[in-house]
Design an enzyme around this catalytic site. Sequence first.
Site, PDB file in Angstrom:
ATOM      1  N   LYS A 224      55.054 -28.374  39.348  1.00 22.77           N
ATOM      2  CA  LYS A 224      53.646 -28.747  39.503  1.00 22.77           C
ATOM      3  C   LYS A 224      52.843 -27.719  40.284  1.00 22.77           C
ATOM      4  O   LYS A 224      53.378 -26.792  40.881  1.00 22.77           O
ATOM      5  CB  LYS A 224      53.549 -30.135  40.143  1.00 22.77           C
ATOM      6  CG  LYS A 224      53.884 -31.246  39.151  1.00 22.77           C
ATOM      7  CD  LYS A 224      53.515 -32.610  39.639  1.00 22.77           C
ATOM      8  CE  LYS A 224      53.702 -33.648  38.518  1.00 22.77           C
ATOM      9  NZ  LYS A 224      53.443 -35.021  38.990  1.00 22.77           N
ATOM     10  N   ARG A 258      62.052 -37.176  38.884  1.00 20.30           N
ATOM     11  CA  ARG A 258      61.569 -37.058  37.500  1.00 20.30           C
ATOM     12  C   ARG A 258      61.334 -35.575  37.226  1.00 20.30           C
ATOM     13  O   ARG A 258      60.466 -34.945  37.849  1.00 20.30           O
ATOM     14  CB  ARG A 258      60.287 -37.858  37.304  1.00 20.30           C
ATOM     15  CG  ARG A 258      59.764 -37.854  35.859  1.00 20.30           C
ATOM     16  CD  ARG A 258      58.513 -38.710  35.742  1.00 20.30           C
ATOM     17  NE  ARG A 258      58.045 -38.780  34.365  1.00 20.30           N
ATOM     18  CZ  ARG A 258      57.220 -37.911  33.791  1.00 20.30           C
ATOM     19  NH1 ARG A 258      56.760 -36.875  34.490  1.00 20.30           N
ATOM     20  NH2 ARG A 258      56.858 -38.045  32.523  1.00 20.30           N
TER      21      ARG A 258
END
Length: 280
Positions: A224, A258
């Site tokens: 991210k 995740r």
Amino acid sequence: MIKFSLNCHGKLLDLSTPIVMAIINLTPDSFYDGGSNSDEKSLLINAEKALVAGAKILDIGGQSTRPGAETISSSEEWERVNKAINSLRKEFPNALLSIDTFYSTVAEKAVDLGVGIVNDISGGSIDRTMFETIGRLKVPYILMHMKGTPTTMQKEAEYVNVVREIWNFFDEKIAELKSYGIEQLILDPGFGFGKKTVHNFSLLKNLNAFSHFNSPILVGLSRKAMITTSLKIKSDEALNGTSVLNTLAILNGASILRVHDVLEAQQVITLVEEYKISRL
């Protein structure tokens, strides 16, 4: 870490130690792996690779949730995920599947096909019938915090105290969910969803604050912007940074990682567990 177990549509999910959830994107425009599962052969190859590497959950999503992404309809989303769910259920009947959706209709259809977890990035704010639906379906629900929608969320990333505000969000939403008879919850603070880099690191540092709610904590840090912005790199160079942050997340109380890269995340878990049990 508190030990948890969840009943996922008849499959028991043991969270006595942290586990990996593999991202299975069925979108053409996700920020990192868009289009990688564009045909059935690629889908099954990638799913098998994830399961062999140690993934305990395959999280299937048909809606791009990258910052600025346009929302597609529930019918278009279902068209993307329907065939994939059937293929995965046929090829890997023992695999635990999760559906990444904020539409109650998609969630219900997916559970009817054997999906065991509903992962809602909107925390019930986009589809107001989601909580009622989960109450009927009796499957674990992943409650995530997000400001706005994927289209608007980064414009709304303002907080006085991000940890306190998300703590309050969980407190209110959990009470509402319990009013629908929903007890099996997984909490996701929503890294990158309506948060700036400083907010994300504050959440990571204070992740243990959410252990108050006695539910498993899921983190989605994989490749991210908090990594790429801090290191001034691209998402395809962010695996090492992801492993570092996943390590901190596990040490601070995360139960589920995740990720795009299952093998490396599983290695993080193995090493952290060895570190925890060392007595010398």
